[in-house]
Design a protein around this motif. Structure first.
Motif: not given
Ligand SMILES: [Zn+2]
Length: 319
Positions: A94-105
């Motif tokens: 029911r809960s979603f934390v999305v951490n950007e792990g890609h250094g592009g941009n």
């Protein structure tokens, strides 16, 4: 993450002298939380670095990409993440934390306005422990989406931070393994890894055969592969994420742990010129012991300390 790429560009004096900011906590979950570490190298169909950098990372990268390439692949990334969230929701999350792990941009690739509205998104740079910013024990499971294989292995766009090799207690770890160990400090298991066949093989080898692997493509070499349709991959991701959450809620996964204290050995990339890596010998704030040319030993009882060391090394090495 294409860390070397990123930091090489970011390594302006102002950034180097700045302290890494401390991260506020992510709001608490209402229900089972999945923490997603999203990269781009392992997306369905990606084989070239130019497909996953924007050209805005800095001078050196200005002509190495085009808006056309990157726009398509950031859209594809957003759709893959949404597919994982939809599947995880079907499985009971029911809960979603999305951490950007890609250094592009500079860790700003996912399209926020197209991302599942239930997701909490962590984006931008600098941020501490870049691939695990915001992770804590409120998460019930970690998923690595579009991950890539270890440096020196035959995966598509394979690399490991600034290193030719990183071992903990003599075991080689890739970026997935390193961050799985960080998650283990919070008692959170890694339940799913997606990417090419090589990173999935490595995930099972490092984390155990129980981790669910989603093979998005088969590596032919660093810049070639046999890929499934991205639409088919999204269905696979959704189905697998649902299974992973159900199994996680039944307690079928164990957090990744290794014996403490961790005996860490780092071998800096031999492709770096010597003058670039010289400052590592006098890196302050860490008890780093040089044991051979480009080889260092570090002992700690906390994987988060290792993650902070990796941040510090990247900043110095790529000055
Ligand atoms: Zn990446």
């Amino acid at each position: 993450m294409r860390a070397s790429t990123l930091y090489a560009l970011l390594a302006m004096p102002a950034v180097l002298t700045a302290q890494m900011p401390s991260a506020p906590s992510v709001p608490p979950p209402d229900g089972f939380r999945v923490y997603l570490i999203t990269d781009m190298e392992g997306l369905a169909s990606v084989v070239f670095n130019r497909e996953i950098i924007s050209g805005y990372e800095g001078e050196r990268y200005r002509n190495q990409s085009s808006q056309d390439y990157w726009d398509h692949y950031r859209d594809l990334m957003t759709r893959e993440v949404n597919a994982v969230i939809a599947g995880a929701r079907a499985g009971g999350a029911r809960s979603f934390v999305v951490n950007e792990g890609h250094g592009g941009n500079l860790f700003g690739n996912i399209l926020p306005w197209d991302l599942d509205t239930a997701a909490i998104l962590i984006r931008g740079w600098p941020k501490p422990m870049v691939m695990s910013t915001g992770l804590d024990s409120s998460a019930g499971a970690v998923m690595f989406i579009a991950a890539h294989a270890n440096a020196g292995t035959p995966g598509i766009i394979s690399h490991t931070y600034a290193f030719d090799r990183l071992t903990v207690n003599g075991r080689v770890l890739n970026e997935t393994g390193i961050n799985a160990l960080v998650a283990g400090e919070y008692g959170v298991p890694v339940v799913l890894v997606s990417g090419d066949d090589e990173v999935v093989r490595q995930a099972k080898e490092q984390l155990g055969p129980g981790v669910i692997g989603v093979i998005t493509k088969w590596a032919i070499g660093r810049n070639a592969g046999i890929t499934l349709s991205p639409a088919v991959v999204r269905q696979m991701l959704a189905d697998s994420a649902a299974v992973a959450v159900r199994r996680a809620q039944r307690g079928e996964f164990r957090p990744f742990t290794l014996a403490k204290p961790y005996q860490i050995e780092l071998v800096l990339r031999h492709s770096y010129p010597a003058e670039l890596i010289a400052p590592i010998d006098t890196l302050s704030g860490f008890h780093l012991e040089k044991t051979a040319d480009r080889t260092y030993r570090f002992v700690t009882t906390d994987a988060r300390e290792m993650a902070r060391l990796l941040d510090a090394i990247e900043l110095v090495v790529l000055r």
